[in-house]
Enzyme design. Structure first.
Site, PDB file in Angstrom:
ATOM      1  N   ARG A 176       0.809  -1.222   0.000  1.00 47.11           N
ATOM      2  CA  ARG A 176       0.000   0.000   0.000  1.00 47.11           C
ATOM      3  C   ARG A 176       0.837   1.265   0.000  1.00 47.11           C
ATOM      4  NH1 ARG A 176      -2.658  -0.732   5.484  1.00 47.11           N
ATOM      5  NH2 ARG A 176      -0.549  -1.438   5.821  1.00 47.11           N
ATOM      6  N   GLN A 221       5.666  24.825  17.643  1.00 43.37           N
ATOM      7  CA  GLN A 221       5.216  25.354  16.361  1.00 43.37           C
ATOM      8  C   GLN A 221       5.785  24.508  15.232  1.00 43.37           C
ATOM      9  OE1 GLN A 221       5.599  29.674  15.985  1.00 43.37           O
ATOM     10  NE2 GLN A 221       6.347  29.427  13.902  1.00 43.37           N
ATOM     11  N   ASP A 222       4.960  24.227  14.230  1.00 38.68           N
ATOM     12  CA  ASP A 222       5.413  23.557  13.008  1.00 38.68           C
ATOM     13  C   ASP A 222       5.350  24.553  11.864  1.00 38.68           C
ATOM     14  OD1 ASP A 222       5.746  21.135  14.283  1.00 38.68           O
ATOM     15  OD2 ASP A 222       3.975  20.193  13.453  1.00 38.68           O
ATOM     16  N   ASN A 223       6.361  24.511  10.989  1.00 40.65           N
ATOM     17  CA  ASN A 223       6.434  25.396   9.829  1.00 40.65           C
ATOM     18  C   ASN A 223       6.618  24.549   8.573  1.00 40.65           C
ATOM     19  OD1 ASN A 223       6.470  27.818  11.488  1.00 40.65           O
ATOM     20  ND2 ASN A 223       8.545  27.228  12.017  1.00 40.65           N
ATOM     21  N   ARG A 258      17.948  29.054   1.379  1.00 42.08           N
ATOM     22  CA  ARG A 258      17.290  29.755   2.485  1.00 42.08           C
ATOM     23  C   ARG A 258      18.227  29.674   3.684  1.00 42.08           C
ATOM     24  NH1 ARG A 258      11.430  30.240   1.866  1.00 42.08           N
ATOM     25  NH2 ARG A 258      10.806  29.357  -0.126  1.00 42.08           N
ATOM     26  N   HIS A 296      19.844  31.256   8.936  1.00 43.35           N
ATOM     27  CA  HIS A 296      18.943  31.983   9.825  1.00 43.35           C
ATOM     28  C   HIS A 296      19.064  31.505  11.271  1.00 43.35           C
ATOM     29  CE1 HIS A 296      16.260  32.269   6.011  1.00 43.35           C
ATOM     30  NE2 HIS A 296      17.170  33.210   6.014  1.00 43.35           N
ATOM     31  N   LYS A 304      15.448  23.156  16.243  1.00 42.64           N
ATOM     32  CA  LYS A 304      14.641  22.763  15.078  1.00 42.64           C
ATOM     33  C   LYS A 304      14.822  21.279  14.779  1.00 42.64           C
ATOM     34  CE  LYS A 304      15.188  27.270  12.856  1.00 42.64           C
ATOM     35  NZ  LYS A 304      15.739  28.000  11.704  1.00 42.64           N
ATOM     36  N   HIS A 310      20.941  28.043  10.731  1.00 44.97           N
ATOM     37  CA  HIS A 310      20.428  26.954   9.903  1.00 44.97           C
ATOM     38  C   HIS A 310      20.112  27.473   8.503  1.00 44.97           C
ATOM     39  CE1 HIS A 310      16.871  24.758   8.273  1.00 44.97           C
ATOM     40  NE2 HIS A 310      17.706  23.772   8.438  1.00 44.97           N
ATOM     41  N   TYR A 319       9.582  22.001   9.370  1.00 46.65           N
ATOM     42  CA  TYR A 319      10.403  22.074  10.564  1.00 46.65           C
ATOM     43  C   TYR A 319       9.567  22.401  11.779  1.00 46.65           C
ATOM     44  CZ  TYR A 319      10.907  27.058   9.195  1.00 46.65           C
ATOM     45  OH  TYR A 319      10.690  28.351   8.812  1.00 46.65           O
ATOM     46  N   GLU A 327      15.088  38.044  14.881  1.00 49.38           N
ATOM     47  CA  GLU A 327      15.538  37.328  13.690  1.00 49.38           C
ATOM     48  C   GLU A 327      16.884  37.876  13.213  1.00 49.38           C
ATOM     49  OE1 GLU A 327      13.377  35.970   9.666  1.00 49.38           O
ATOM     50  OE2 GLU A 327      13.310  38.115  10.069  1.00 49.38           O
ATOM     51  N   LYS A 363      16.802  39.569   1.699  1.00 45.55           N
ATOM     52  CA  LYS A 363      17.376  39.636   3.051  1.00 45.55           C
ATOM     53  C   LYS A 363      18.553  38.689   3.213  1.00 45.55           C
ATOM     54  CE  LYS A 363      14.587  36.317   5.638  1.00 45.55           C
ATOM     55  NZ  LYS A 363      13.791  36.084   6.818  1.00 45.55           N
ATOM     56  N   ASP A 364      18.533  37.538   2.519  1.00 49.64           N
ATOM     57  CA  ASP A 364      19.665  36.616   2.610  1.00 49.64           C
ATOM     58  C   ASP A 364      20.854  37.118   1.801  1.00 49.64           C
ATOM     59  OD1 ASP A 364      18.267  34.950   4.300  1.00 49.64           O
ATOM     60  OD2 ASP A 364      17.569  33.632   2.700  1.00 49.64           O
TER      61      ASP A 364
END
Length: 186
Positions: free
Chosen positions: A25, A48-50, A61, A64, A74, A121, A134, A145, A172-173
């Site tokens: 399956r 919190q989950d993102n 990305r 950060h 994380k 990260h 994450y 931040e 921003k990066d």
């Protein structure tokens, strides 16, 4: 235990290999167990989950982090496509300060990366159409931040780019400061 924890070259950073049960399956895997983590000596209270989506291969990305009390641990995984995930130790007193490690996370290998507080990260997509999840142990606080340039020569991260390839970056990066522009962070 439904998952295996593998140490990395960075103190307190682990690659998590969950057991995957498959049959005709499809498959099933447990992606988080407080009981199993605590049995391994890892105590996290995730709040919190993102979920992020990156359309193009080569999207980067990071790097950060959140400063001070808002710092986040994380537990990360890739659920569609493939990424190279990177953690950098920013803990000034750590024996692995300024060192980095990476792992390839894919929808097929089911691996996860456990990154504690005090780390920067980031990840780069290795395929188009990447979905990344994450789980964090502290709420996002935009006032704390911060980021470090992905190509900071002091860190020397090998993102796998070759022949003058450039990553797809957020503004921003692209404008992120170098690590030397900060004082002691953690």
């Amino acid at each position: 235990m439904q998952m295996q924890l593998k140490e990395t070259n960075l103190k307190d950073v682990y690659i998590i290999e969950p057991r995957v049960f498959g049959d005709h399956r499809g498959w099933f895997t447990e992606t988080w167990s407080k009981k199993d983590f605590e049995a391994a000596g890892l105590y996290y209270d995730f709040v919190q989950d993102n979920h992020s989506f990156s359309a193009k291969k080569g999207t980067l990305r990071g790097l950060h982090f959140q400063r001070g009390e808002a710092s986040q641990a994380k537990l990360v995984r890739c659920v569609k496509g493939a990424i190279l995930d990177v953690a950098v130790d920013l803990r000034h007193e750590s024996p692995t300060y300024k060192q980095w490690t990476s792992v390839e996370l894919t929808a097929d290998n089911h691996l996860q990366f456990m990154i504690p507080r005090g780390f920067a990260h980031g990840f780069v997509t290795l395929t188009d159409d990447v979905e990344f999840l994450y789980r964090v142990d502290n709420y996002y606080d935009p006032s704390t931040e911060a980021s470090i340039r992905y190509d900071d020569p002091e860190l020397g991260i090998d993102w796998g780019f070759g022949n003058g390839e450039k990553p797809v970056l957020a503004a921003k990066d692209e404008a992120a400061p170098y690590l030397k522009d900060y004082g002691i962070l953690f």
